[in-house]
Design a protein around this motif. Structure first.
Motif, PDB file in Angstrom:
ATOM      1  N   ILE A  95      44.151  35.083  31.671  1.00  0.00           N
ATOM      2  CA  ILE A  95      45.475  34.447  31.734  1.00  0.00           C
ATOM      3  C   ILE A  95      45.383  33.018  31.232  1.00  0.00           C
ATOM      4  O   ILE A  95      46.209  32.566  30.445  1.00  0.00           O
ATOM      5  N   PHE A  96      44.337  32.297  31.667  1.00  0.00           N
ATOM      6  CA  PHE A  96      44.154  30.904  31.247  1.00  0.00           C
ATOM      7  C   PHE A  96      43.883  30.810  29.751  1.00  0.00           C
ATOM      8  O   PHE A  96      44.511  30.021  29.041  1.00  0.00           O
ATOM      9  N   LEU A  97      42.967  31.616  29.240  1.00  0.00           N
ATOM     10  CA  LEU A  97      42.583  31.524  27.831  1.00  0.00           C
ATOM     11  C   LEU A  97      43.692  31.942  26.879  1.00  0.00           C
ATOM     12  O   LEU A  97      43.867  31.342  25.824  1.00  0.00           O
ATOM     13  N   LEU A  98      44.447  32.954  27.255  1.00  0.00           N
ATOM     14  CA  LEU A  98      45.491  33.473  26.370  1.00  0.00           C
ATOM     15  C   LEU A  98      46.868  32.881  26.655  1.00  0.00           C
ATOM     16  O   LEU A  98      47.830  33.212  25.963  1.00  0.00           O
ATOM     17  N   HIS A  99      46.947  32.031  27.669  1.00  0.00           N
ATOM     18  CA  HIS A  99      48.229  31.409  28.034  1.00  0.00           C
ATOM     19  C   HIS A  99      49.316  32.471  28.226  1.00  0.00           C
ATOM     20  O   HIS A  99      50.405  32.375  27.681  1.00  0.00           O
ATOM     21  N   CYS A 100      48.981  33.495  29.001  1.00  0.00           N
ATOM     22  CA  CYS A 100      49.951  34.563  29.249  1.00  0.00           C
ATOM     23  C   CYS A 100      50.261  34.612  30.743  1.00  0.00           C
ATOM     24  O   CYS A 100      49.622  33.957  31.544  1.00  0.00           O
ATOM     25  N   ASP A 101      51.258  35.392  31.095  1.00  0.00           N
ATOM     26  CA  ASP A 101      51.630  35.452  32.508  1.00  0.00           C
ATOM     27  C   ASP A 101      51.142  36.713  33.202  1.00  0.00           C
ATOM     28  O   ASP A 101      51.185  36.806  34.412  1.00  0.00           O
ATOM     29  N   ARG A 102      50.675  37.726  32.440  1.00  0.00           N
ATOM     30  CA  ARG A 102      50.166  38.964  33.026  1.00  0.00           C
ATOM     31  C   ARG A 102      48.986  39.490  32.239  1.00  0.00           C
ATOM     32  O   ARG A 102      48.935  39.336  31.026  1.00  0.00           O
ATOM     33  N   VAL A 103      48.080  40.133  32.945  1.00  0.00           N
ATOM     34  CA  VAL A 103      46.922  40.763  32.301  1.00  0.00           C
ATOM     35  C   VAL A 103      46.671  42.102  32.971  1.00  0.00           C
ATOM     36  O   VAL A 103      46.772  42.217  34.190  1.00  0.00           O
ATOM     37  N   SER A 104      46.344  43.099  32.145  1.00  0.00           N
ATOM     38  CA  SER A 104      45.913  44.397  32.669  1.00  0.00           C
ATOM     39  C   SER A 104      44.482  44.630  32.223  1.00  0.00           C
ATOM     40  O   SER A 104      44.148  44.398  31.065  1.00  0.00           O
ATOM     41  N   LEU A 105      43.662  45.067  33.150  1.00  0.00           N
ATOM     42  CA  LEU A 105      42.249  45.302  32.861  1.00  0.00           C
ATOM     43  C   LEU A 105      41.898  46.711  33.321  1.00  0.00           C
ATOM     44  O   LEU A 105      42.157  47.079  34.468  1.00  0.00           O
ATOM     45  N   PHE A 106      41.335  47.493  32.427  1.00  0.00           N
ATOM     46  CA  PHE A 106      40.890  48.837  32.769  1.00  0.00           C
ATOM     47  C   PHE A 106      39.372  48.819  32.900  1.00  0.00           C
ATOM     48  O   PHE A 106      38.677  48.320  32.025  1.00  0.00           O
ATOM     49  N   VAL A 107      38.886  49.369  34.011  1.00  0.00           N
ATOM     50  CA  VAL A 107      37.455  49.401  34.284  1.00  0.00           C
ATOM     51  C   VAL A 107      37.057  50.859  34.516  1.00  0.00           C
ATOM     52  O   VAL A 107      37.728  51.578  35.260  1.00  0.00           O
ATOM     53  N   LEU A 108      35.963  51.256  33.885  1.00  0.00           N
ATOM     54  CA  LEU A 108      35.481  52.632  34.053  1.00  0.00           C
ATOM     55  C   LEU A 108      34.805  52.782  35.408  1.00  0.00           C
ATOM     56  O   LEU A 108      33.846  52.084  35.717  1.00  0.00           O
ATOM     57  N   ASP A 109      35.327  53.686  36.220  1.00  0.00           N
ATOM     58  CA  ASP A 109      34.714  54.025  37.497  1.00  0.00           C
ATOM     59  C   ASP A 109      33.784  55.206  37.215  1.00  0.00           C
ATOM     60  O   ASP A 109      34.242  56.336  37.004  1.00  0.00           O
ATOM     61  N   LYS A 110      32.492  54.945  37.166  1.00  0.00           N
ATOM     62  CA  LYS A 110      31.522  55.979  36.781  1.00  0.00           C
ATOM     63  C   LYS A 110      31.427  57.094  37.820  1.00  0.00           C
ATOM     64  O   LYS A 110      31.192  58.237  37.462  1.00  0.00           O
ATOM     65  N   LYS A 111      31.626  56.775  39.093  1.00  0.00           N
ATOM     66  CA  LYS A 111      31.565  57.801  40.127  1.00  0.00           C
ATOM     67  C   LYS A 111      32.675  58.828  39.961  1.00  0.00           C
ATOM     68  O   LYS A 111      32.468  60.014  40.118  1.00  0.00           O
ATOM     69  N   MET A 112      33.879  58.337  39.642  1.00  0.00           N
ATOM     70  CA  MET A 112      35.025  59.233  39.493  1.00  0.00           C
ATOM     71  C   MET A 112      35.251  59.625  38.035  1.00  0.00           C
ATOM     72  O   MET A 112      36.113  60.449  37.744  1.00  0.00           O
ATOM     73  N   ASN A 113      34.501  59.026  37.135  1.00  0.00           N
ATOM     74  CA  ASN A 113      34.617  59.281  35.703  1.00  0.00           C
ATOM     75  C   ASN A 113      36.061  59.121  35.217  1.00  0.00           C
ATOM     76  O   ASN A 113      36.622  59.982  34.551  1.00  0.00           O
ATOM     77  N   MET A 114      36.648  57.980  35.604  1.00  0.00           N
ATOM     78  CA  MET A 114      38.005  57.683  35.176  1.00  0.00           C
ATOM     79  C   MET A 114      38.213  56.169  35.091  1.00  0.00           C
ATOM     80  O   MET A 114      37.433  55.401  35.633  1.00  0.00           O
ATOM     81  N   LEU A 115      39.261  55.797  34.391  1.00  0.00           N
ATOM     82  CA  LEU A 115      39.590  54.380  34.280  1.00  0.00           C
ATOM     83  C   LEU A 115      40.429  53.947  35.470  1.00  0.00           C
ATOM     84  O   LEU A 115      41.334  54.657  35.890  1.00  0.00           O
ATOM     85  N   ARG A 116      40.121  52.758  35.981  1.00  0.00           N
ATOM     86  CA  ARG A 116      40.917  52.172  37.055  1.00  0.00           C
ATOM     87  C   ARG A 116      41.652  50.971  36.493  1.00  0.00           C
ATOM     88  O   ARG A 116      41.088  50.185  35.739  1.00  0.00           O
ATOM     89  N   LEU A 117      42.893  50.832  36.870  1.00  0.00           N
ATOM     90  CA  LEU A 117      43.710  49.722  36.386  1.00  0.00           C
ATOM     91  C   LEU A 117      43.678  48.580  37.387  1.00  0.00           C
ATOM     92  O   LEU A 117      43.891  48.763  38.588  1.00  0.00           O
ATOM     93  N   TYR A 118      43.397  47.390  36.853  1.00  0.00           N
ATOM     94  CA  TYR A 118      43.498  46.162  37.624  1.00  0.00           C
ATOM     95  C   TYR A 118      44.459  45.272  36.839  1.00  0.00           C
ATOM     96  O   TYR A 118      44.256  45.038  35.660  1.00  0.00           O
ATOM     97  N   ALA A 119      45.500  44.828  37.488  1.00  0.00           N
ATOM     98  CA  ALA A 119      46.499  44.007  36.801  1.00  0.00           C
ATOM     99  C   ALA A 119      46.742  42.731  37.580  1.00  0.00           C
ATOM    100  O   ALA A 119      46.627  42.711  38.806  1.00  0.00           O
ATOM    101  N   SER A 120      47.080  41.685  36.847  1.00  0.00           N
ATOM    102  CA  SER A 120      47.294  40.384  37.497  1.00  0.00           C
ATOM    103  C   SER A 120      48.428  40.425  38.500  1.00  0.00           C
ATOM    104  O   SER A 120      48.385  39.756  39.513  1.00  0.00           O
ATOM    105  N   ASN A 121      49.447  41.242  38.236  1.00  0.00           N
ATOM    106  CA  ASN A 121      50.552  41.316  39.185  1.00  0.00           C
ATOM    107  C   ASN A 121      50.246  42.204  40.385  1.00  0.00           C
ATOM    108  O   ASN A 121      51.026  42.290  41.311  1.00  0.00           O
ATOM    109  N   LEU A 122      49.077  42.870  40.383  1.00  0.00           N
ATOM    110  CA  LEU A 122      48.661  43.695  41.518  1.00  0.00           C
ATOM    111  C   LEU A 122      47.627  43.001  42.388  1.00  0.00           C
ATOM    112  O   LEU A 122      47.287  43.469  43.460  1.00  0.00           O
ATOM    113  N   VAL A 123      47.085  41.874  41.886  1.00  0.00           N
ATOM    114  CA  VAL A 123      46.020  41.170  42.614  1.00  0.00           C
ATOM    115  C   VAL A 123      46.602  40.288  43.687  1.00  0.00           C
ATOM    116  O   VAL A 123      47.604  39.704  43.571  1.00  0.00           O
TER     117      VAL A 123
END
Length: 123
Positions: A95-123
């Protein structure tokens, strides 16, 4: 003295050639016109911003300022040991580097073998 004046004349001609080949006078005049049209409170800051904007438009390379910000953010992110804290740090720094108001980050959960969504508006 005569040899020196010949050398000075040769240097002047080389500079004139450089100015013409690179359209320096036209470029400077264009920037001055834009500056006078904008009438910024801080002309030096405005000029530096325009130069950085031109460089970033001409090139996909990062500016020195961007690199310093990126390294500082990398240090902050790398200092986090807890995965969730690191994810939150990545979101904050993005958010700081891109001067934006929201960010979505997808992280691979290896145990579940799926992507998990982490978003700035969910933190």
């Amino acid at each position: 003295p005569a040899a020196m004046s010949v050398q000075v004349e040769a240097e002047r001609q080389a500079l004139d050639k450089y100015l013409q080949e690179n359209q320096v006078e036209a470029t400077v005049q264009e920037v001055i016109q834009k500056l006078l049209a904008a009438k910024p409170d801080n002309p030096r800051e405005w000029l530096l911003g325009k130069l950085e904007e031109e460089l970033s438009n001409d090139s996909n390379d990062l500016s020195e300022t961007d690199l310093h910000r990126l390294f500082a953010s990398t240090r902050k992110i790398a200092s986090e040991i807890v995965p969730q804290d690191a994810i939150n740090s990545v979101i904050r720094e993005t958010i700081f580097l891109l001067h934006c108001d929201r960010v979505s980050l997808f992280v691979l959960d290896k145990k579940m073998n799926m992507l998990r969504l982490y978003a700035s508006n969910l933190v």
